[in-house]
Scaffold this motif. Sequence first.
Motif, PDB file in Angstrom:
ATOM      1  N   GLY A  50       0.836  -1.194   0.000  1.00  0.00           N
ATOM      2  CA  GLY A  50       0.000   0.000   0.000  1.00  0.00           C
ATOM      3  C   GLY A  50       0.869   1.241   0.000  1.00  0.00           C
ATOM      4  N   ILE A  51       0.438   2.263  -0.728  1.00  0.00           N
ATOM      5  CA  ILE A  51       1.206   3.502  -0.840  1.00  0.00           C
ATOM      6  C   ILE A  51       0.258   4.675  -0.604  1.00  0.00           C
ATOM      7  CG2 ILE A  51       2.721   4.904  -2.294  1.00  0.00           C
ATOM      8  CD1 ILE A  51       3.134   2.320  -4.022  1.00  0.00           C
ATOM      9  N   VAL A  52       0.589   5.522   0.369  1.00  0.00           N
ATOM     10  CA  VAL A  52      -0.231   6.692   0.687  1.00  0.00           C
ATOM     11  C   VAL A  52       0.533   7.965   0.357  1.00  0.00           C
ATOM     12  CG1 VAL A  52      -1.557   7.907   2.453  1.00  0.00           C
ATOM     13  CG2 VAL A  52      -1.202   5.460   2.663  1.00  0.00           C
ATOM     14  N   ASP A  53      -0.056   8.830  -0.445  1.00  0.00           N
ATOM     15  CA  ASP A  53       0.506  10.170  -0.667  1.00  0.00           C
ATOM     16  C   ASP A  53      -0.527  10.992  -1.425  1.00  0.00           C
ATOM     17  OD1 ASP A  53       2.165  12.470  -1.224  1.00  0.00           O
ATOM     18  OD2 ASP A  53       3.908  11.170  -0.940  1.00  0.00           O
ATOM     19  N   HIS A  54      -0.799  12.198  -0.952  1.00  0.00           N
ATOM     20  CA  HIS A  54      -1.759  13.082  -1.618  1.00  0.00           C
ATOM     21  C   HIS A  54      -1.071  14.077  -2.534  1.00  0.00           C
ATOM     22  CE1 HIS A  54      -0.231  15.692   1.539  1.00  0.00           C
ATOM     23  NE2 HIS A  54      -0.707  16.716   0.846  1.00  0.00           N
ATOM     24  N   ASP A  55       0.253  14.167  -2.453  1.00  0.00           N
ATOM     25  CA  ASP A  55       1.016  15.223  -3.124  1.00  0.00           C
ATOM     26  C   ASP A  55       1.200  14.920  -4.607  1.00  0.00           C
ATOM     27  OD1 ASP A  55       2.369  17.592  -3.242  1.00  0.00           O
ATOM     28  OD2 ASP A  55       4.209  16.864  -2.292  1.00  0.00           O
ATOM     29  N   ALA A  56       1.547  15.954  -5.362  1.00  0.00           N
ATOM     30  CA  ALA A  56       1.831  15.814  -6.790  1.00  0.00           C
ATOM     31  C   ALA A  56       3.336  15.936  -7.015  1.00  0.00           C
ATOM     32  CB  ALA A  56       1.092  16.879  -7.595  1.00  0.00           C
ATOM     33  N   VAL A  57       3.835  15.263  -8.024  1.00  0.00           N
ATOM     34  CA  VAL A  57       5.261  15.300  -8.368  1.00  0.00           C
ATOM     35  C   VAL A  57       5.605  16.673  -8.935  1.00  0.00           C
ATOM     36  CG1 VAL A  57       7.072  14.279  -9.777  1.00  0.00           C
ATOM     37  CG2 VAL A  57       5.249  12.816  -8.855  1.00  0.00           C
ATOM     38  N   HIS A  73       3.997  -9.464  -9.961  1.00  0.00           N
ATOM     39  CA  HIS A  73       3.500 -10.524  -9.077  1.00  0.00           C
ATOM     40  C   HIS A  73       2.944  -9.997  -7.761  1.00  0.00           C
ATOM     41  CE1 HIS A  73       5.219 -13.571 -11.733  1.00  0.00           C
ATOM     42  NE2 HIS A  73       6.310 -12.856 -11.760  1.00  0.00           N
ATOM     43  N   ILE A  74       3.059  -8.693  -7.525  1.00  0.00           N
ATOM     44  CA  ILE A  74       2.587  -8.142  -6.256  1.00  0.00           C
ATOM     45  C   ILE A  74       1.285  -7.375  -6.464  1.00  0.00           C
ATOM     46  CG2 ILE A  74       4.933  -7.998  -5.365  1.00  0.00           C
ATOM     47  CD1 ILE A  74       4.787  -4.950  -5.786  1.00  0.00           C
ATOM     48  N   ASN A  75       0.563  -7.190  -5.371  1.00  0.00           N
ATOM     49  CA  ASN A  75      -0.670  -6.415  -5.372  1.00  0.00           C
ATOM     50  C   ASN A  75      -0.361  -5.030  -4.816  1.00  0.00           C
ATOM     51  OD1 ASN A  75      -3.436  -5.680  -5.376  1.00  0.00           O
ATOM     52  ND2 ASN A  75      -3.628  -6.318  -3.236  1.00  0.00           N
ATOM     53  N   VAL A  76      -0.578  -4.001  -5.621  1.00  0.00           N
ATOM     54  CA  VAL A  76      -0.302  -2.628  -5.206  1.00  0.00           C
ATOM     55  C   VAL A  76      -1.614  -1.908  -4.953  1.00  0.00           C
ATOM     56  CG1 VAL A  76       0.773  -0.439  -5.846  1.00  0.00           C
ATOM     57  CG2 VAL A  76       1.841  -2.594  -6.540  1.00  0.00           C
ATOM     58  N   VAL A  77      -1.729  -1.298  -3.777  1.00  0.00           N
ATOM     59  CA  VAL A  77      -2.935  -0.555  -3.398  1.00  0.00           C
ATOM     60  C   VAL A  77      -2.553   0.915  -3.244  1.00  0.00           C
ATOM     61  CG1 VAL A  77      -4.825  -0.332  -1.743  1.00  0.00           C
ATOM     62  CG2 VAL A  77      -3.792  -2.585  -2.178  1.00  0.00           C
ATOM     63  N   VAL A  78      -3.189   1.772  -4.019  1.00  0.00           N
ATOM     64  CA  VAL A  78      -2.867   3.202  -4.016  1.00  0.00           C
ATOM     65  C   VAL A  78      -3.884   3.964  -3.176  1.00  0.00           C
ATOM     66  CG1 VAL A  78      -2.767   5.269  -5.462  1.00  0.00           C
ATOM     67  CG2 VAL A  78      -1.677   3.145  -6.236  1.00  0.00           C
ATOM     68  N   HIS A  79      -3.372   4.755  -2.234  1.00  0.00           N
ATOM     69  CA  HIS A  79      -4.204   5.650  -1.425  1.00  0.00           C
ATOM     70  C   HIS A  79      -3.757   7.079  -1.752  1.00  0.00           C
ATOM     71  CE1 HIS A  79      -5.436   2.187   1.133  1.00  0.00           C
ATOM     72  NE2 HIS A  79      -4.170   1.821   1.033  1.00  0.00           N
ATOM     73  N   GLY A  80      -4.357   7.676  -2.768  1.00  0.00           N
ATOM     74  CA  GLY A  80      -3.924   9.001  -3.209  1.00  0.00           C
ATOM     75  C   GLY A  80      -4.601  10.111  -2.441  1.00  0.00           C
ATOM     76  N   GLU A  81      -4.553  10.036  -1.144  1.00  0.00           N
ATOM     77  CA  GLU A  81      -5.266  10.983  -0.289  1.00  0.00           C
ATOM     78  C   GLU A  81      -4.394  11.401   0.879  1.00  0.00           C
ATOM     79  OE1 GLU A  81      -8.438   8.670   2.004  1.00  0.00           O
ATOM     80  OE2 GLU A  81      -7.665   7.151   0.612  1.00  0.00           O
ATOM     81  N   ARG A  82      -4.771  12.508   1.481  1.00  0.00           N
ATOM     82  CA  ARG A  82      -4.040  12.997   2.653  1.00  0.00           C
ATOM     83  C   ARG A  82      -4.467  12.212   3.885  1.00  0.00           C
ATOM     84  NH1 ARG A  82      -1.689  18.019   3.938  1.00  0.00           N
ATOM     85  NH2 ARG A  82      -2.549  18.972   2.058  1.00  0.00           N
ATOM     86  N   LEU A  83      -3.501  11.727   4.650  1.00  0.00           N
ATOM     87  CA  LEU A  83      -3.832  11.068   5.915  1.00  0.00           C
ATOM     88  C   LEU A  83      -4.253  12.116   6.926  1.00  0.00           C
ATOM     89  CD1 LEU A  83      -1.202   8.297   6.769  1.00  0.00           C
ATOM     90  CD2 LEU A  83      -3.581   8.009   6.136  1.00  0.00           C
TER      91      LEU A  83
END
Length: 238
Positions: free
Chosen positions: A61-68, A100-110
């Motif tokens: 899982g990857i969490v980040d709300h920011d833009a590159v 082969h992995i499962n990637v879950v994107v959380h594109g939001e601010r914690l």
Amino acid sequence: MGSDPLSPEETRRYARHLTLKGMGGAGQQALKRARVLVVGAGGLGSPVVAYLAGAGVGTLGIVDHDAVSVSNLHRQVIHTQIGANKAESAGQFARALNPHINVVVHGERLDAGNVTAIVSGYDLVLDGTDNLLTRRLVAAAAEALNLPLVSGAVSMFDGQVTVFAPGGTCFDDLYPAEADDADLPSCEATGILGPLTGVIGTLMAMEAVKLITGIGEPLVGRVLTYDGKGGRFSEFEY
């Protein structure tokens, strides 16, 4: 816990792990079963995502709300598209590296309203964010859910990494409650050397693999510090 068989393609991909004494098939299967959350897909999150995806962590899982932004690219080396959401961009990188992995994107601010719901879906958390407010939120959620937390921090030429384990020392033991972001130098104000984030982020990934597989001695109750200009590592207990 039952084994999770590796496919022939995975066996070839992880061959160097499978022949590594102490890791082997059991360690690789533990990585495949693991559900790991990376909070922040910036300077520290970039090497963390790259190495955990490469290692075969089953759910990442990857969490980040920011833009590159263009000023990120000297250190946030998994990103290439200016303006993209960092969690989405990191997810694309991870999937391309290891299908082969499962990637879950959380594109939001914690925030206080969602942190527990997001963190509770995982069994290990890594925090590479750059502000104490978010770091405290993540640490409190991990502690409440009895999850280990790998924490890294960088500034200018120096960095540190530690592990907060359930029942052990906690975030507040290392960072006093009165500490505030206003007291800490920001990357924007003081700058940061690009490869420093690679050093600390890779150490964070190393600690995660150790925690998942049971290999070695994690940095629990110890802070490993790196003096980039001096080229020296040291540690202290807390």
